[in-house]
Design an enzyme around this catalytic site. Structure first.
Site, short mmCIF file in Angstrom:
data_model
loop_
_atom_site.label_atom_id
_atom_site.label_comp_id
_atom_site.label_asym_id
_atom_site.label_seq_id
_atom_site.Cartn_x
_atom_site.Cartn_y
_atom_site.Cartn_z
N ARG A 94 0.83 -1.22 0.00
CA ARG A 94 0.00 0.00 0.00
C ARG A 94 0.87 1.27 0.00
NH1 ARG A 94 -3.44 2.26 4.80
NH2 ARG A 94 -4.97 3.57 3.73
N HIS A 98 0.48 4.52 -2.37
CA HIS A 98 0.27 5.87 -1.83
C HIS A 98 1.41 6.81 -2.21
CE1 HIS A 98 -3.15 5.23 1.29
NE2 HIS A 98 -3.30 4.45 0.23
N GLU A 119 2.96 14.35 3.61
CA GLU A 119 1.97 13.37 3.14
C GLU A 119 1.64 12.33 4.20
OE1 GLU A 119 3.16 11.53 -0.58
OE2 GLU A 119 3.75 13.48 -1.36
N ASN A 125 -3.06 8.25 5.31
CA ASN A 125 -1.72 7.67 5.48
C ASN A 125 -1.37 7.35 6.93
OD1 ASN A 125 -1.07 7.62 2.77
ND2 ASN A 125 -0.33 9.75 2.78
N HIS A 223 -5.98 -5.63 -2.46
CA HIS A 223 -6.74 -5.87 -1.22
C HIS A 223 -6.87 -7.35 -0.88
CE1 HIS A 223 -8.67 -1.60 -1.45
NE2 HIS A 223 -7.39 -1.58 -1.12
N THR A 224 -6.20 -8.20 -1.62
CA THR A 224 -6.09 -9.61 -1.21
C THR A 224 -5.13 -9.72 -0.01
OG1 THR A 224 -5.48 -11.85 -1.89
CG2 THR A 224 -4.21 -10.09 -2.88
C1 HEM Z 1 -8.84 1.67 -5.88
C2 HEM Z 1 -8.75 2.52 -4.91
C3 HEM Z 1 -8.35 2.16 -3.52
C4 HEM Z 1 -8.96 2.53 -2.38
C5 HEM Z 1 -10.17 3.43 -2.27
C6 HEM Z 1 -8.25 1.94 -1.29
C7 HEM Z 1 -8.56 2.11 0.04
C8 HEM Z 1 -7.99 1.42 1.08
C9 HEM Z 1 -8.37 1.53 2.46
C10 HEM Z 1 -9.45 2.47 3.01
C11 HEM Z 1 -7.62 0.67 3.17
C12 HEM Z 1 -7.70 0.38 4.68
C13 HEM Z 1 -6.93 1.39 5.49
C14 HEM Z 1 -7.18 1.17 6.96
O1 HEM Z 1 -8.32 1.38 7.40
O2 HEM Z 1 -6.25 0.77 7.69
C15 HEM Z 1 -6.75 -0.01 2.25
C16 HEM Z 1 -5.85 -0.96 2.58
C17 HEM Z 1 -4.97 -1.54 1.70
N1 HEM Z 1 -4.84 -1.20 0.37
FE1 HEM Z 1 -6.06 -0.06 -0.72
N2 HEM Z 1 -7.22 1.20 -1.79
C18 HEM Z 1 -7.24 1.31 -3.15
C19 HEM Z 1 -6.33 0.76 -4.02
C20 HEM Z 1 -5.26 0.02 -3.65
C21 HEM Z 1 -4.20 -0.36 -4.51
C22 HEM Z 1 -4.05 0.06 -5.98
C23 HEM Z 1 -3.34 -1.14 -3.80
C24 HEM Z 1 -2.06 -1.79 -4.22
C25 HEM Z 1 -1.84 -2.26 -5.41
C26 HEM Z 1 -3.89 -1.21 -2.46
C27 HEM Z 1 -3.35 -1.95 -1.44
C28 HEM Z 1 -3.86 -1.98 -0.16
C29 HEM Z 1 -3.35 -2.89 0.85
C30 HEM Z 1 -2.32 -3.96 0.65
C31 HEM Z 1 -4.04 -2.59 2.03
C32 HEM Z 1 -3.84 -3.23 3.40
C33 HEM Z 1 -2.85 -2.39 4.20
C34 HEM Z 1 -2.42 -3.01 5.53
O3 HEM Z 1 -2.50 -4.20 5.72
O4 HEM Z 1 -1.96 -2.23 6.39
N3 HEM Z 1 -5.03 -0.48 -2.41
N4 HEM Z 1 -6.99 0.48 0.99
#
Ligand code: HEM
Length: 357
Positions: A94, A98, A119, A125, A223-224
Site C-alpha cells: 500500500r 500511496h 503526506e 496515510n 486488497h487480497t
Molecule cells: C482503488 C482505490 C483504492 C482505495 C479506495 C483503497 C482504500 C484502502 C483503504 C481504506 C484501506 C484500509 C486502510 C485502513 O483502514 O487501515 C486499504 C488498505 C490496503 N490497500 Fe487499498 N485502496 C485502493 C487501491 C489500492 C491499490 C491500488 C493497492 C495496491 C496495489 C492497495 C493496497 C492496499 C493494501 C495492501 C491494504 C492493506 C494495508 C495493511 O495491511 O496495512 N489499495 N486500501
C-alpha cells in the site's frame, strides 16, 4: 546472454551512436553519403526498438553497474521482514501505491515534517506502517554503495518482493527514479482515492494518473493482502443512508457479512482492524475477486467494480482463474511505478529516506 548484458551492449552502442549523431546531418548530405543516411536511419530504428530506457527515463537493471547488489539486498530485507512481521506485507504494498498517486513515485510519502504537514500526516496515510523496513533497506544499501540508490526505487522493489514472498507473482522492476524533496499533506487528500468512491470517481482518478480501467480492476486486488480499520467501512454497516435508522446497512454488501462485521466493528470504533480477505489475508491470491463477486468486498470502492461492464467482466473472470491476473498485476504495477517519476538530473538521491539531503 542475460538481458541485462544485452542492455549494456546496446547502451555502449548508443553512446557511440550519440557521438555519430552529433555530426551535422547536412555534412553527411553534403558529402553525398546516402549510405551514411541509410545506416543512420537503420541504427535509429534499432535503438528505438531496443533502447532499454523507457519514455519516463526508467529501465530494468538501472543499478547493474553502480550498485549490483541492490536487488539482492532488498529481497533479503523483504524475506526477513516476511518471516518476522508478515502483517507488514499489505502495508508495504500500500505504501508504494500511496507514494505513486501523490506527486508521483518519488518517495515523498517517506518524508518527515517537523510540523506534521507532510503526506504521511494525512488521514489516509496514518494507517501506513513499515517505514522502518524502508529505512533498514536504505541503510544496508548505503553501506554497499553510498548515495546511489533512491528511496523511491526501494519502495518499488520492496513492493514487488513482498508480493512474491506472499505467493504472488513477480515482475521486473524498472529503476532509475530519483527522490523528490517536497511532501505536502493536502496533496495526499487530493490525490488518493477514498473507500467511498464510486466507479466513475475511481476511473477518473486512475485515468488522471495515466492508468486504465483495466489497471483499476487489476490493482484493486492488492486488497487480497492486509487489513483495514473498521472506520474505513463502518458507514456501510451503520447509518448508510445517513437517516440514522436501525439496520441501515449498504444493500450492496452481503447481509450475512454485514452481521459478521458488526460483531467485530462497533459504531465509532477507531482501533479494531479486520482482515480484508478473511482467512488468506497474508497470501497473495485471486480471492479478492471471489469476495467481490459474492458482495463481500469490504469497501464501496471494491463493490463498485461490479458497476462497470469492463471491471465487472475482469472481476468475474478472475474469480475463477488467477493466472492472467498474476501476469496483469505485474504489468499494472510497472505502469503504476512510472507515474510522475523524477529521473536524470531531477530530484536527488536521499541519504536518509525520511529527510531531504
Ligand atoms: C482503488 C482505490 C483504492 C482505495 C479506495 C483503497 C482504500 C484502502 C483503504 C481504506 C484501506 C484500509 C486502510 C485502513 O483502514 O487501515 C486499504 C488498505 C490496503 N490497500 Fe487499498 N485502496 C485502493 C487501491 C489500492 C491499490 C491500488 C493497492 C495496491 C496495489 C492497495 C493496497 C492496499 C493494501 C495492501 C491494504 C492493506 C494495508 C495493511 O495491511 O496495512 N489499495 N486500501
Amino acid at each position: 546472454m542475460p538481458t541485462s548484458r544485452i542492455y549494456w551492449r546496446l547502451h555502449s552502442l548508443q553512446q557511440h551512436f550519440k557521438s555519430e549523431a552529433s555530426l551535422p546531418l547536412n555534412l553527411a548530405m553534403a558529402t553525398g553519403s546516402k549510405l551514411f543516411l541509410s545506416l543512420f536511419l537503420q541504427l535509429l530504428s534499432i535503438l528505438f526498438l531496443f533502447n532499454p530506457t523507457n519514455a519516463q527515463g526508467l529501465k530494468i537493471g538501472f543499478y547493474e553497474k553502480s550498485c549490483p547488489k541492490v536487488e539482492l539486498i532488498v529481497k533479503n530485507v523483504a524475506a526477513d521482514t516476511m518471516s518476522k512481521a508478515p502483517s507488514l506485507a499489505g502495508a508495504l504494498l500500500r505504501m508504494f501505491f500511496h507514494d505513486c498517486f501523490v506527486r508521483g513515485c518519488d518517495g515523498s510519502i517517506l518524508l518527515d515534517s517537523p510540523t506534521n504537514q507532510s503526506e504521511k500526516d494525512a488521514f489516509p496515510n496514518l494507517s501506513l506502517r513499515g517505514y522502518q523496513i524502508i529505512d533498514r533497506a536504505k541503510a544496508e544499501i548505503e553501506k554497499e554503495c553510498p548515495g546511489v540508490v533512491s528511496c523511491s526505487d526501494i519502495l518499488a522493489l520492496i513492493a514487488r518482493d513482498i508480493v512474491a514472498a506472499r505467493n504472488g507473482p513477480s515482475w521486473e522492476v524498472e529503476t532509475g527514479r530519483r527522490d523528490g524533496n517536497v511532501s505536502i499533506i493536502t496533496d495526499a487528500f487530493q490525490n488518493l482515492p477514498g473507500p467511498g468512491f464510486n466507479i466513475s470517481q475511481l476511473i477518473t482518478r486512475f485515468q488522471q494518473k495515466g492508468l486504465s480501467v483495466k489497471d483499476l480492476a487489476v490493482l484493486s486486488a492488492g486488497h487480497t493482502l492486509g487489513v483495514s480499520h473498521c472506520f474505513s467501512f463502518s458507514n456501510r454497516l451503520y447509518n448508510f443512508t445517513g437517516k440514522g435508522i436501525n439496520n441501515d446497512a449498504d444493500p450492496t454488501l452481503d447481509p450475512n457479512y454485514v452481521a459478521k462485521l458488526k460483531v467485530k466493528c462497533k459504531p465509532a470504533d477507531t482501533t479494531t482492524i479486520v482482515e480484508m480477505d478473511p482467512g488468506s489475508f497474508s497470501t497473495f491470491d485471486n480471492d479478492y475477486y471471489k469476495l467481490v463477486t459474492k458482495r463481500r468486498g469490504l469497501f464501496q470502492s471494491d463493490a463498485t467494480l461490479l458497476d462497470n461492464a469492463e471491471t465487472k467482466a475482469y472481476v468475474e473472470l478472475h474469480a475463477i482463474q488467477k493466472e492472467s491476473f498474476f501476469q496483469d498485476f505485474g504489468v499494472s504495477m510497472v505502469k503504476m511505478g512510472r507515474i510522475g517519476v523524477l529521473t536524470g538530473i531531477q530530484g536527488e538521491i536521499r541519504k536518509v529516506c525520511s529527510k531531504v539531503n
